[in-house]
Enzyme design. Structure first.
Site, PDB file in Angstrom:
ATOM      1  N   CYS A   1      -4.797   0.039  -7.311  1.00 46.86           N
ATOM      2  CA  CYS A   1      -3.834  -0.570  -6.495  1.00 46.86           C
ATOM      3  C   CYS A   1      -3.731  -1.967  -6.214  1.00 46.86           C
ATOM      4  O   CYS A   1      -2.530  -2.755  -6.154  1.00 46.86           O
ATOM      5  CB  CYS A   1      -3.794   0.352  -4.952  1.00 46.86           C
ATOM      6  SG  CYS A   1      -5.313   0.042  -4.158  1.00 46.86           S
TER       7      CYS A   1
ATOM      8  N   TYR B   1      -9.504   0.712  -5.203  1.00 47.25           N
ATOM      9  CA  TYR B   1      -8.870  -0.536  -5.208  1.00 47.25           C
ATOM     10  C   TYR B   1      -9.080  -1.416  -6.562  1.00 47.25           C
ATOM     11  O   TYR B   1      -8.083  -2.548  -6.575  1.00 47.25           O
ATOM     12  CB  TYR B   1      -9.842  -1.278  -4.157  1.00 47.25           C
ATOM     13  CG  TYR B   1      -9.561  -0.896  -2.811  1.00 47.25           C
ATOM     14  CD1 TYR B   1      -8.741   0.213  -2.512  1.00 47.25           C
ATOM     15  CD2 TYR B   1     -10.199  -1.631  -1.802  1.00 47.25           C
ATOM     16  CE1 TYR B   1      -8.531   0.427  -1.215  1.00 47.25           C
ATOM     17  CE2 TYR B   1      -9.856  -1.017  -0.448  1.00 47.25           C
ATOM     18  CZ  TYR B   1      -9.137   0.002   0.003  1.00 47.25           C
ATOM     19  OH  TYR B   1      -8.967   0.315   1.207  1.00 47.25           O
TER      20      TYR B   1
ATOM     21  N   CYS C   1       0.848  -1.279   0.037  1.00 49.40           N
ATOM     22  CA  CYS C   1       0.037   0.092  -0.117  1.00 49.40           C
ATOM     23  C   CYS C   1       1.015   1.247  -0.053  1.00 49.40           C
ATOM     24  O   CYS C   1       1.804   1.411   1.150  1.00 49.40           O
ATOM     25  CB  CYS C   1      -0.725  -0.020   1.405  1.00 49.40           C
ATOM     26  SG  CYS C   1      -1.718   1.459   1.530  1.00 49.40           S
TER      27      CYS C   1
ATOM     28  N   THR D   1      -4.296   4.779   7.578  1.00 44.36           N
ATOM     29  CA  THR D   1      -3.227   4.339   6.532  1.00 44.36           C
ATOM     30  C   THR D   1      -2.203   5.683   6.392  1.00 44.36           C
ATOM     31  O   THR D   1      -2.639   6.737   5.954  1.00 44.36           O
ATOM     32  CB  THR D   1      -3.857   4.046   5.150  1.00 44.36           C
ATOM     33  OG1 THR D   1      -4.550   2.897   5.455  1.00 44.36           O
ATOM     34  CG2 THR D   1      -2.783   3.878   4.196  1.00 44.36           C
TER      35      THR D   1
ATOM     36  N   GLU E   1      -0.834   1.541   9.136  1.00 41.85           N
ATOM     37  CA  GLU E   1      -1.954   1.860   9.779  1.00 41.85           C
ATOM     38  C   GLU E   1      -1.444   2.302  11.288  1.00 41.85           C
ATOM     39  O   GLU E   1      -0.575   1.611  11.880  1.00 41.85           O
ATOM     40  CB  GLU E   1      -3.063   1.045   9.812  1.00 41.85           C
ATOM     41  CG  GLU E   1      -3.741   0.880   8.484  1.00 41.85           C
ATOM     42  CD  GLU E   1      -2.953   0.192   7.416  1.00 41.85           C
ATOM     43  OE1 GLU E   1      -2.062  -0.846   7.900  1.00 41.85           O
ATOM     44  OE2 GLU E   1      -2.898   0.311   6.220  1.00 41.85           O
TER      45      GLU E   1
ATOM     46  N   GLU F   1      -7.149  -5.361   4.080  1.00 40.15           N
ATOM     47  CA  GLU F   1      -7.715  -4.041   3.395  1.00 40.15           C
ATOM     48  C   GLU F   1      -8.672  -4.493   2.346  1.00 40.15           C
ATOM     49  O   GLU F   1      -9.659  -3.407   2.083  1.00 40.15           O
ATOM     50  CB  GLU F   1      -6.540  -3.043   3.232  1.00 40.15           C
ATOM     51  CG  GLU F   1      -6.924  -1.664   2.838  1.00 40.15           C
ATOM     52  CD  GLU F   1      -5.970  -0.743   2.458  1.00 40.15           C
ATOM     53  OE1 GLU F   1      -4.786  -1.348   2.145  1.00 40.15           O
ATOM     54  OE2 GLU F   1      -6.117   0.444   2.153  1.00 40.15           O
TER      55      GLU F   1
ATOM     56  N   CYS G   1      -3.551   7.548  -1.503  1.00 43.67           N
ATOM     57  CA  CYS G   1      -5.055   7.584  -2.144  1.00 43.67           C
ATOM     58  C   CYS G   1      -5.954   8.089  -1.505  1.00 43.67           C
ATOM     59  O   CYS G   1      -7.028   8.690  -1.712  1.00 43.67           O
ATOM     60  CB  CYS G   1      -5.227   6.109  -2.549  1.00 43.67           C
ATOM     61  SG  CYS G   1      -4.154   5.132  -3.452  1.00 43.67           S
TER      62      CYS G   1
ATOM     63  N   HIS H   1     -13.119   5.843  -2.957  1.00 42.65           N
ATOM     64  CA  HIS H   1     -11.773   4.984  -2.532  1.00 42.65           C
ATOM     65  C   HIS H   1     -12.406   3.376  -2.974  1.00 42.65           C
ATOM     66  O   HIS H   1     -11.394   2.448  -3.271  1.00 42.65           O
ATOM     67  CB  HIS H   1     -12.183   4.997  -0.995  1.00 42.65           C
ATOM     68  CG  HIS H   1     -10.722   4.703  -0.278  1.00 42.65           C
ATOM     69  ND1 HIS H   1      -9.411   5.288  -0.953  1.00 42.65           N
ATOM     70  CD2 HIS H   1     -10.305   3.890   0.482  1.00 42.65           C
ATOM     71  CE1 HIS H   1      -8.569   4.713  -0.201  1.00 42.65           C
ATOM     72  NE2 HIS H   1      -8.942   3.939   0.826  1.00 42.65           N
TER      73      HIS H   1
END
Ligand SMILES: Cc1cc2nc3c(=O)[nH]c(=O)nc-3n(C[C@H](O)[C@H](O)[C@H](O)COP(=O)(O)OP(=O)(O)OC[C@H]3O[C@@H](n4cnc5c(N)ncnc54)[C@H](O)[C@@H]3O)c2cc1C
Length: 492
Positions: free
Chosen positions: A299, A296, A100, A191, A257, A447, A104, A292
């Protein structure tokens, strides 16, 4: 300085005064801590790739505010083409870092806030949009990394914020002053917070009149007085303290995180973008989550590319690459990964302009994207583990491999095909372990499940957006049943 160099970025973090606990100890300089540093490297990659002419088109954009070249992570999407480029940029970074890269959430918060503050001002006569535009300009000029802080700790999930036995289970306003507000509470799972310059705090769910103190949105420097971070543990994280480079699986990059605690933190009015307008909390949450869930589709696909490559190498290295079932499993992994990408791209192509002028993704398709993300990476990981063999979890350590007494024994008995050094086989198996079970599994697996909302949150949105009534009318028309009402929506 609209584009920071990677070194300038690292230097900017060194100047920050975070209060962070990791494994019960205060950390002096997060960027130098061996557990934290790989996550900083991942964010640093977002600065490094923006300097590379090869990636200029994906990594940078033209600011609609100033006309200057800015990092795409600070950009408001001005077209569906921008939305598509965002997903492609995320895939590129996932492929580069296999983890990650954390930047974002802030980008998605910026885009959701732009249209929400605009529509809130129009309805309520507030002045949030101009304040937000000033913040955005500063973010673009400074090339900031911004943490998007939405998720509250939430206590009893069956109770609304104002009915919780402890009022701090959702972040809320405890005082309104002439110069600003004071807030208290905690945001979970943040994050990249320690790699961020600023935090954008948003409400976690739709709020009602009773919960209006919890309908609060603001920006604050990530090292502001009163904010404490408690760093999240990751599976296998202490391997980073061992000083080796095989057992960690991915020495350079990672994610992080943390629990972010606000103890009576002051926020000046200039940085407040919602304060009590509970009717707009749902819009902000929905729009942020939509962006968001689109993210995904980029990423996770990039990390998936690395995992598929690692599985293929593992098969090459143990001599099973020609087996038809192995080939078929690699095809299936690719099919699943590209399905996720197709969802990310399609919700971008079907995006539309908002009232404030930036572009929003197609909500239904973005939710379908994320719903698939809650499943397909798990299947890709399962197939990677199948191809890797049991050694990915039973392999002796790097220290054994490097031990003068038994190192040769490990090398001999872990050999796969003769032409590939044992060390390469160990490295690729550790990489698969890292992505499926180790530190990177936080980003690739869990995640994928909970980030941007747990699976049920997408199903609720899919049920709202799916327009079942219209589909029934379609069926009636074809079956020769009289229509009971006019069809509500134009075909997609
Ligand atoms: C790796 C990772 C990174 C993240 N990064 C960020 C970030 O940067 N910023 C941010 O703000 N958030 C972040 N999140 C948080 C993410 O959005 C939440 O994990 C998600 O919204 C689920 O919330 P929760 O973890 O509190 O789960 P819970 O609320 O504890 O949910 C657990 C289960 O209970 C169910 N449930 C919960 N409440 C109810 C209810 N009222 N009714 C019925 N069922 C219910 C859920 O559907 C789920 O199945 C991240 C999460 C992860 C795992």
């Amino acid at each position: 300085m609209t584009l920071m160099t990677p070194d300038q970025y690292e230097a900017s973090l060194r100047k920050m005064k975070f209060k962070v606990y990791l494994q019960g100890e205060l950390v002096k300089t997060p960027v130098d801590h061996p557990i934290i540093r790989p996550s900083m490297n991942s964010v640093k990659a977002t600065y490094a790739l923006a300097q590379d002419p090869q990636y200029e088109d994906l990594m940078t954009a033209t600011s609609h505010l100033t006309g200057k070249k800015i990092n795409r992570f600070c950009h408001l999407h001005q077209s569906t083409e921008d939305l598509v480029k965002k997903v492609k940029m995320q895939r590129l970074l996932g492929r580069t870092t296999a983890s990650c890269f954390q930047r974002c959430v802030g980008m998605d918060a910026l885009n959701a806030l732009d249209s929400t503050t605009f529509e809130m001002d129009a309805a309520c006569g507030t002045k949030y949009h101009d304040r937000f535009a000033k913040f955005l300009l500063a973010a673009q000029e400074g090339d900031w990394t911004i943490d998007g802080a939405m998720t509250d700790v939430k206590g009893d999930r069956g109770l609304p914020p104002s009915k919780q036995p402890d009022p701090d289970m959702f972040l809320h306003v405890v005082e309104k002053r002439a110069d600003g507000i004071v807030v208290k509470g905690a945001k979970a799972h943040q994050t990249g917070c320690l790699n961020s310059h600023w935090i954008l705090v948003m409400p976690t769910q739709t709020m009602t009149e009773e919960d209006k103190d919890y309908a609060v949105c603001f920006a604050i420097p990530a090292d502001a007085d009163g904010i404490t971070y408690i760093y999240g543990r990751q599976s296998c994280d202490t391997r980073k303290l061992e000083g080796g480079d095989i057992d960690v699986g991915n020495k350079q990059y990672g994610g992080h995180e943390a629990l972010m605690v606000f103890e009576n933190v002051f926020v000046p009015w200039d940085n407040v973008f919602m304060c009590g307008e509970h009717a707009f909390s749902g819009m902000l949450v929905e729009r942020f989550a939509g962006y968001h869930r689109q993210s995904y589709g980029g990423c996770k696909v990039g990390v998936g590319d690395v995992l598929i490559g690692a599985a293929a190498l593992a098969a090459d290295y143990n001599g099973a690459a020609k087996a038809s079932h192995v080939k078929d499993k690699l095809i299936e992994m690719t099919h699943l990964n590209e399905t996720l990408y197709a969802c990310g791209i399609s919700c971008s192509c079907e995006g539309h302009k908002t009232a404030s002028g930036n572009y929003q993704i197609d909500l239904l398709l973005a939710n379908v994207c994320k719903q698939n993300v809650t499943r397909m990476p798990y299947e890709i990981a399962r197939l990677a583990e199948d191809i890797a063999g049991g050694l990915m979890v039973t392999m002796p350590s790097e220290k054994d491999f490097k031990n003068p007494e038994i190192g040769k024994v490990v090398e001999k008995y872990l050999q796969g095909i003769a032409s590939v050094p044992t060390e390469h086989r160990m490295r690729v198996l550790r990489l698969i372990e890292n992505i499926t079970l180790g530190t990177a599994a936080v980003g690739y697996r869990t995640e994928s499940m909970h980030g941007a909302g747990s699976p049920q949150a997408q199903r609720i949105m899919i049920s709202r957006q799916g327009n079942l009534a219209e589909k029934k009318e379609l069926a009636k028309a074809v079956a020769g049943i009289p229509a009971t009402k006019a069809s509500g929506k134009t075909p997609r």
